[in-house]
Scaffold this motif. Structure first.
Motif, PDB file in Angstrom:
ATOM      1  N   PHE A  64      -1.840   8.997  -3.569  1.00  0.00           N
ATOM      2  CA  PHE A  64      -3.143   9.585  -3.315  1.00  0.00           C
ATOM      3  C   PHE A  64      -3.193  11.062  -3.657  1.00  0.00           C
ATOM      4  CE2 PHE A  64      -3.461   5.845  -0.522  1.00  0.00           C
ATOM      5  CZ  PHE A  64      -4.675   5.351  -0.955  1.00  0.00           C
ATOM      6  N   THR A  79      -5.573   9.890   3.641  1.00  0.00           N
ATOM      7  CA  THR A  79      -6.327  10.194   2.422  1.00  0.00           C
ATOM      8  C   THR A  79      -7.390  11.248   2.789  1.00  0.00           C
ATOM      9  OG1 THR A  79      -8.009   8.517   2.823  1.00  0.00           O
ATOM     10  CG2 THR A  79      -6.034   7.806   1.632  1.00  0.00           C
ATOM     11  N   TYR A 119       1.486   3.684   5.630  1.00  0.00           N
ATOM     12  CA  TYR A 119       0.680   4.872   5.351  1.00  0.00           C
ATOM     13  C   TYR A 119       1.480   6.095   5.793  1.00  0.00           C
ATOM     14  CZ  TYR A 119      -3.534   1.842   5.228  1.00  0.00           C
ATOM     15  OH  TYR A 119      -4.478   0.869   4.964  1.00  0.00           O
ATOM     16  N   ALA A 143       0.829  -1.210   0.000  1.00  0.00           N
ATOM     17  CA  ALA A 143       0.000   0.000   0.000  1.00  0.00           C
ATOM     18  C   ALA A 143       0.860   1.256   0.000  1.00  0.00           C
ATOM     19  CB  ALA A 143      -0.911  -0.002   1.224  1.00  0.00           C
ATOM     20  N   VAL A 198       0.637   9.661   4.625  1.00  0.00           N
ATOM     21  CA  VAL A 198      -0.323  10.746   4.873  1.00  0.00           C
ATOM     22  C   VAL A 198      -1.745  10.202   4.789  1.00  0.00           C
ATOM     23  CG1 VAL A 198       1.115  12.677   4.086  1.00  0.00           C
ATOM     24  CG2 VAL A 198      -0.216  11.366   2.425  1.00  0.00           C
ATOM     25  N   GLN A 240     -15.257   7.261  -2.886  1.00  0.00           N
ATOM     26  CA  GLN A 240     -15.210   6.167  -3.844  1.00  0.00           C
ATOM     27  C   GLN A 240     -14.422   4.968  -3.317  1.00  0.00           C
ATOM     28  OE1 GLN A 240     -12.710   8.611  -6.735  1.00  0.00           O
ATOM     29  NE2 GLN A 240     -11.938   6.560  -7.130  1.00  0.00           N
ATOM     30  N   THR A 241     -14.642   3.833  -3.934  1.00  0.00           N
ATOM     31  CA  THR A 241     -13.924   2.612  -3.586  1.00  0.00           C
ATOM     32  C   THR A 241     -12.427   2.839  -3.765  1.00  0.00           C
ATOM     33  OG1 THR A 241     -15.821   1.320  -4.297  1.00  0.00           O
ATOM     34  CG2 THR A 241     -13.727   0.154  -4.152  1.00  0.00           C
ATOM     35  N   GLY A 242     -11.642   2.373  -2.819  1.00  0.00           N
ATOM     36  CA  GLY A 242     -10.197   2.504  -2.889  1.00  0.00           C
ATOM     37  C   GLY A 242      -9.655   3.777  -2.276  1.00  0.00           C
ATOM     38  N   SER A 243     -10.527   4.559  -1.622  1.00  0.00           N
ATOM     39  CA  SER A 243     -10.077   5.852  -1.092  1.00  0.00           C
ATOM     40  C   SER A 243      -9.670   5.787   0.382  1.00  0.00           C
ATOM     41  CB  SER A 243     -11.178   6.904  -1.298  1.00  0.00           C
ATOM     42  OG  SER A 243     -12.370   6.497  -0.658  1.00  0.00           O
ATOM     43  N   GLY A 244      -9.647   4.599   0.957  1.00  0.00           N
ATOM     44  CA  GLY A 244      -9.133   4.460   2.326  1.00  0.00           C
ATOM     45  C   GLY A 244     -10.181   4.570   3.414  1.00  0.00           C
ATOM     46  N   LYS A 245     -11.404   4.158   3.121  1.00  0.00           N
ATOM     47  CA  LYS A 245     -12.471   4.280   4.115  1.00  0.00           C
ATOM     48  C   LYS A 245     -12.222   3.368   5.334  1.00  0.00           C
ATOM     49  CE  LYS A 245     -15.995   3.726   1.125  1.00  0.00           C
ATOM     50  NZ  LYS A 245     -15.267   3.749  -0.186  1.00  0.00           N
ATOM     51  N   THR A 246     -11.651   2.194   5.099  1.00  0.00           N
ATOM     52  CA  THR A 246     -11.485   1.239   6.208  1.00  0.00           C
ATOM     53  C   THR A 246     -10.694   1.851   7.371  1.00  0.00           C
ATOM     54  OG1 THR A 246     -11.321  -0.424   4.454  1.00  0.00           O
ATOM     55  CG2 THR A 246     -10.899  -1.161   6.705  1.00  0.00           C
ATOM     56  N   GLN A 251      -9.951  10.103   5.219  1.00  0.00           N
ATOM     57  CA  GLN A 251      -9.347   9.909   6.546  1.00  0.00           C
ATOM     58  C   GLN A 251      -9.139  11.251   7.248  1.00  0.00           C
ATOM     59  OE1 GLN A 251      -5.903   7.556   5.451  1.00  0.00           O
ATOM     60  NE2 GLN A 251      -7.169   5.762   4.974  1.00  0.00           N
ATOM     61  N   ILE A 268       0.985   3.522  -3.142  1.00  0.00           N
ATOM     62  CA  ILE A 268      -0.199   4.156  -3.727  1.00  0.00           C
ATOM     63  C   ILE A 268      -0.062   5.669  -3.678  1.00  0.00           C
ATOM     64  CG2 ILE A 268      -2.690   4.487  -3.478  1.00  0.00           C
ATOM     65  CD1 ILE A 268      -2.884   1.632  -2.469  1.00  0.00           C
TER      66      ILE A 268
HETATM   67  P1  ADP Z   1     -12.214   1.762   0.482  1.00  0.00           P
HETATM   68  O1  ADP Z   1     -12.769   1.099   1.698  1.00  0.00           O
HETATM   69  O2  ADP Z   1     -12.496   3.233   0.435  1.00  0.00           O
HETATM   70  O3  ADP Z   1     -12.600   1.078  -0.786  1.00  0.00           O
HETATM   71  P2  ADP Z   1      -9.710   0.767   1.467  1.00  0.00           P
HETATM   72  O4  ADP Z   1      -9.847   1.174   2.886  1.00  0.00           O
HETATM   73  O5  ADP Z   1      -9.945  -0.669   1.158  1.00  0.00           O
HETATM   74  O6  ADP Z   1     -10.621   1.662   0.541  1.00  0.00           O
HETATM   75  O7  ADP Z   1      -8.238   1.212   0.991  1.00  0.00           O
HETATM   76  C1  ADP Z   1      -7.767   0.967  -0.324  1.00  0.00           C
HETATM   77  C2  ADP Z   1      -6.263   0.653  -0.284  1.00  0.00           C
HETATM   78  O8  ADP Z   1      -5.528   1.819   0.107  1.00  0.00           O
HETATM   79  C3  ADP Z   1      -5.887  -0.424   0.729  1.00  0.00           C
HETATM   80  O9  ADP Z   1      -4.896  -1.248   0.154  1.00  0.00           O
HETATM   81  C4  ADP Z   1      -5.323   0.346   1.889  1.00  0.00           C
HETATM   82  O10 ADP Z   1      -4.396  -0.409   2.631  1.00  0.00           O
HETATM   83  C5  ADP Z   1      -4.663   1.535   1.197  1.00  0.00           C
HETATM   84  N1  ADP Z   1      -4.610   2.763   2.032  1.00  0.00           N
HETATM   85  C6  ADP Z   1      -5.610   3.282   2.783  1.00  0.00           C
HETATM   86  N2  ADP Z   1      -5.240   4.441   3.359  1.00  0.00           N
HETATM   87  C7  ADP Z   1      -3.946   4.670   2.993  1.00  0.00           C
HETATM   88  C8  ADP Z   1      -2.998   5.722   3.271  1.00  0.00           C
HETATM   89  N3  ADP Z   1      -3.308   6.750   4.070  1.00  0.00           N
HETATM   90  N4  ADP Z   1      -1.772   5.626   2.695  1.00  0.00           N
HETATM   91  C9  ADP Z   1      -1.473   4.564   1.892  1.00  0.00           C
HETATM   92  N5  ADP Z   1      -2.309   3.543   1.602  1.00  0.00           N
HETATM   93  C10 ADP Z   1      -3.545   3.594   2.126  1.00  0.00           C
END
Ligand code: ADP
Ligand code: MG
Length: 241
Positions: free
Chosen positions: A6, A50, A46, A1, A48, A71-77, A53, A4
């Motif tokens: 952002f 997103t 990680y 990760a 910084v 959107q999907t992939g934006s770091g919601k988890t 976040q 990535i």
């Molecule tokens: P979402 O739930 O919005 O679809 P995810 O939480 O699954 O997105 O995150 C997408 C990817 O980005 C994952 O591989 C995650 O580990 C990575 N990620 C999330 N936040 C960061 C960050 N601040 N810096 C780098 N990678 C991140």
């Protein structure tokens, strides 16, 4: 990760509404998160936060309900796991069997497993127990997760409701409820399931409810109005219905 990029998100529109909205954070260090959590975030690669976040973390640490769209992939988890784990550590409570302190609901087993893996990384070297339950496997095996007790329980909706019906799970100690991918749960026909869950949850007066979604159709707006109290709404980018 860690690779990535952002920065492409820096110029996308951000919409935030609500009463007394806590200001966004610029980096993980300036967030109201415990040192161990910030360390674990760095270990995850990680650097910084997103945009979601930056906005969602301070809302949750401030104790507010949240409806977050990005959107999907934006770091919601991480935007919900980090503040939840940090707040559980801030204010420790004895762990009782079948009484999770945080419940995270996911539409699918695959997503639940992804959330579980991230939660374990962020809770690394803390005493917090992370559990997971989902359908499609034996009830008995999954029941171990419940009977041993989990501070943070990640679950698919259907299996969680099974446990609730059998009174193996109660929400008396639950301080956080997350409905992740709420739009997807809606598409899968789970709106009544979500309502049923929230009826059980609201029997405990003191909790935060957090909803996450990639889109913001009218049905999600309605559920947010039903489930959330004095909530902050955050939308990153275009989140049409
Ligand atoms: P979402 O739930 O919005 O679809 P995810 O939480 O699954 O997105 O995150 C997408 C990817 O980005 C994952 O591989 C995650 O580990 C990575 N990620 C999330 N936040 C960061 C960050 N601040 N810096 C780098 N990678 C991140
Ligand atoms: Mg997600």
């Amino acid at each position: 990760a860690s690779g990535i990029n952002f920065s492409k998100y820096d110029n996308i529109p951000v919409k935030v509404t609500g009463n007394d909205v806590p200001p966004g954070i610029k980096n993980f260090t300036s967030a109201d998160l415990r040192g161990i959590i910030v360390e674990n975030v760095k270990k995850s690669g990680y650097k910084v936060p997103t945009p979601i976040q930056k906005r969602a973390i301070p809302v949750i640490t401030a104790g507010r309900d949240l409806m977050a769209c990005a959107q999907t992939g934006s770091g919601k988890t991480a935007s919900f796991l980090l503040p939840i784990i940090s707040k559980l550590l801030d204010d420790p409570q004895d762990l009782e069997f079948g009484r999770p302190q945080a419940v995270i609901v996911s539409p699918t087993r695959e997503l639940a497993i992804q959330i579980f893996d991230e939660a374990r990384k962020f809770a690394y070297e803390t005493y917090l127990k992370i559990g997971i339950v989902y359908g499609g496997t034996s009830f008995r095996h999954q029941n171990d997760c419940i009977t041993k007790g989990s501070h943070v329980l990640i679950a698919t909706l259907g299996r969680l409701l099974d446990f609730v019906d059998r009174a193996f799970v109660t929400f008396e100690d639950t301080r956080f409820v997350v409905l992740d991918e709420a739009d997807r749960m809606l598409d899968m026909g789970f709106s009544e399931g979500m309502r049923k869950l929230m009826t059980h949850v609201t029997m405990r007066p003191q909790h935060q409810t957090l909803m996450f979604s990639a889109t913001f159709p009218e049905d999600i707006q309605r559920l947010a109005g039903e489930f959330l109290n004095n909530y902050v709404f955050v939308a990153i980018g275009m989140v049409g219905g």
